[in-house]
Motif scaffolding. Structure first.
Motif, PDB file in Angstrom:
ATOM      1  N   PRO A  11       0.817  -1.223   0.000  1.00 50.18           N
ATOM      2  CA  PRO A  11       0.000   0.000   0.000  1.00 50.18           C
ATOM      3  C   PRO A  11       0.846   1.266   0.000  1.00 50.18           C
ATOM      4  O   PRO A  11       0.506   2.238  -0.668  1.00 50.18           O
ATOM      5  CB  PRO A  11      -0.821  -0.110   1.280  1.00 50.18           C
ATOM      6  CG  PRO A  11      -0.868  -1.559   1.591  1.00 50.18           C
ATOM      7  CD  PRO A  11       0.447  -2.104   1.107  1.00 50.18           C
ATOM      8  N   ASP A  12       1.965   1.260   0.731  1.00 47.33           N
ATOM      9  CA  ASP A  12       2.836   2.437   0.755  1.00 47.33           C
ATOM     10  C   ASP A  12       3.437   2.703  -0.617  1.00 47.33           C
ATOM     11  O   ASP A  12       3.493   3.849  -1.065  1.00 47.33           O
ATOM     12  CB  ASP A  12       3.965   2.257   1.769  1.00 47.33           C
ATOM     13  CG  ASP A  12       3.468   2.259   3.204  1.00 47.33           C
ATOM     14  OD1 ASP A  12       2.344   2.744   3.454  1.00 47.33           O
ATOM     15  OD2 ASP A  12       4.206   1.761   4.066  1.00 47.33           O
ATOM     16  N   ALA A  13       3.873   1.665  -1.279  1.00 47.80           N
ATOM     17  CA  ALA A  13       4.473   1.818  -2.602  1.00 47.80           C
ATOM     18  C   ALA A  13       3.433   2.287  -3.618  1.00 47.80           C
ATOM     19  O   ALA A  13       3.723   3.143  -4.457  1.00 47.80           O
ATOM     20  CB  ALA A  13       5.098   0.501  -3.051  1.00 47.80           C
ATOM     21  N   ALA A  14       2.230   1.746  -3.548  1.00 48.37           N
ATOM     22  CA  ALA A  14       1.176   2.149  -4.473  1.00 48.37           C
ATOM     23  C   ALA A  14       0.787   3.605  -4.244  1.00 48.37           C
ATOM     24  O   ALA A  14       0.585   4.361  -5.199  1.00 48.37           O
ATOM     25  CB  ALA A  14      -0.042   1.247  -4.314  1.00 48.37           C
ATOM     26  N   TYR A  15       0.713   4.016  -2.980  1.00 55.91           N
ATOM     27  CA  TYR A  15       0.377   5.405  -2.665  1.00 55.91           C
ATOM     28  C   TYR A  15       1.463   6.347  -3.169  1.00 55.91           C
ATOM     29  O   TYR A  15       1.169   7.376  -3.769  1.00 55.91           O
ATOM     30  CB  TYR A  15       0.196   5.565  -1.158  1.00 55.91           C
ATOM     31  CG  TYR A  15      -0.158   6.972  -0.743  1.00 55.91           C
ATOM     32  CD1 TYR A  15      -1.429   7.481  -0.974  1.00 55.91           C
ATOM     33  CD2 TYR A  15       0.786   7.793  -0.143  1.00 55.91           C
ATOM     34  CE1 TYR A  15      -1.762   8.767  -0.612  1.00 55.91           C
ATOM     35  CE2 TYR A  15       0.464   9.077   0.226  1.00 55.91           C
ATOM     36  CZ  TYR A  15      -0.811   9.568  -0.001  1.00 55.91           C
ATOM     37  OH  TYR A  15      -1.126  10.846   0.357  1.00 55.91           O
ATOM     38  N   ARG A  16       2.711   5.964  -2.956  1.00 57.37           N
ATOM     39  CA  ARG A  16       3.836   6.802  -3.393  1.00 57.37           C
ATOM     40  C   ARG A  16       3.841   6.952  -4.921  1.00 57.37           C
ATOM     41  O   ARG A  16       4.089   8.037  -5.452  1.00 57.37           O
ATOM     42  CB  ARG A  16       5.152   6.192  -2.911  1.00 57.37           C
ATOM     43  CG  ARG A  16       6.317   7.054  -3.156  1.00 57.37           C
ATOM     44  CD  ARG A  16       6.240   8.261  -2.262  1.00 57.37           C
ATOM     45  NE  ARG A  16       7.283   9.182  -2.644  1.00 57.37           N
ATOM     46  CZ  ARG A  16       7.293  10.450  -2.331  1.00 57.37           C
ATOM     47  NH1 ARG A  16       6.350  10.946  -1.602  1.00 57.37           N
ATOM     48  NH2 ARG A  16       8.259  11.222  -2.723  1.00 57.37           N
ATOM     49  N   THR A  17       3.549   5.863  -5.624  1.00 57.01           N
ATOM     50  CA  THR A  17       3.475   5.909  -7.086  1.00 57.01           C
ATOM     51  C   THR A  17       2.377   6.859  -7.540  1.00 57.01           C
ATOM     52  O   THR A  17       2.565   7.660  -8.461  1.00 57.01           O
ATOM     53  CB  THR A  17       3.223   4.503  -7.656  1.00 57.01           C
ATOM     54  OG1 THR A  17       4.271   3.647  -7.229  1.00 57.01           O
ATOM     55  CG2 THR A  17       3.154   4.514  -9.165  1.00 57.01           C
ATOM     56  N   TRP A  18       1.234   6.783  -6.889  1.00 54.42           N
ATOM     57  CA  TRP A  18       0.092   7.638  -7.219  1.00 54.42           C
ATOM     58  C   TRP A  18       0.436   9.109  -6.973  1.00 54.42           C
ATOM     59  O   TRP A  18       0.217   9.956  -7.830  1.00 54.42           O
ATOM     60  CB  TRP A  18      -1.106   7.201  -6.389  1.00 54.42           C
ATOM     61  CG  TRP A  18      -2.383   7.935  -6.633  1.00 54.42           C
ATOM     62  CD1 TRP A  18      -2.807   8.502  -7.793  1.00 54.42           C
ATOM     63  CD2 TRP A  18      -3.408   8.176  -5.680  1.00 54.42           C
ATOM     64  NE1 TRP A  18      -4.042   9.063  -7.620  1.00 54.42           N
ATOM     65  CE2 TRP A  18      -4.439   8.873  -6.335  1.00 54.42           C
ATOM     66  CE3 TRP A  18      -3.576   7.834  -4.348  1.00 54.42           C
ATOM     67  CZ2 TRP A  18      -5.604   9.263  -5.690  1.00 54.42           C
ATOM     68  CZ3 TRP A  18      -4.743   8.215  -3.714  1.00 54.42           C
ATOM     69  CH2 TRP A  18      -5.743   8.927  -4.375  1.00 54.42           C
ATOM     70  N   ILE A  19       1.007   9.401  -5.810  1.00 56.93           N
ATOM     71  CA  ILE A  19       1.359  10.778  -5.477  1.00 56.93           C
ATOM     72  C   ILE A  19       2.452  11.305  -6.409  1.00 56.93           C
ATOM     73  O   ILE A  19       2.382  12.449  -6.876  1.00 56.93           O
ATOM     74  CB  ILE A  19       1.800  10.882  -4.004  1.00 56.93           C
ATOM     75  CG1 ILE A  19       0.618  10.577  -3.088  1.00 56.93           C
ATOM     76  CG2 ILE A  19       2.388  12.249  -3.686  1.00 56.93           C
ATOM     77  CD1 ILE A  19      -0.566  11.503  -3.257  1.00 56.93           C
ATOM     78  N   ASP A  20       3.452  10.477  -6.687  1.00 54.79           N
ATOM     79  CA  ASP A  20       4.518  10.896  -7.608  1.00 54.79           C
ATOM     80  C   ASP A  20       3.941  11.247  -8.979  1.00 54.79           C
ATOM     81  O   ASP A  20       4.358  12.207  -9.616  1.00 54.79           O
ATOM     82  CB  ASP A  20       5.577   9.810  -7.745  1.00 54.79           C
ATOM     83  CG  ASP A  20       6.449   9.686  -6.518  1.00 54.79           C
ATOM     84  OD1 ASP A  20       6.437  10.608  -5.663  1.00 54.79           O
ATOM     85  OD2 ASP A  20       7.151   8.664  -6.407  1.00 54.79           O
TER      86      ASP A  20
END
Length: 50
Positions: A11-20
């Protein structure tokens, strides 16, 4: 000696990808509908439910 870095969870990686994406995408920054951002947001929500 320092502690090893904690690996990012899905979930952290997916959120970071989305925000980036939203910070780099001209369409997102303009406030228009971006299908990539919609798809990345769905992936993030799906990984949070697991």
């Amino acid at each position: 000696m320092t502690a090893p870095a904690k690996p990012a969870t899905a979930p952290d990686a997916a959120y970071r990808t989305w925000i980036d994406h939203t910070t780099a995408c001209a369409t997102c920054r303009a406030g228009a509908l971006c299908l990539t951002a919609v798809r990345l947001g769905r992936v993030w929500r799906k990984t949070r439910r697991r």
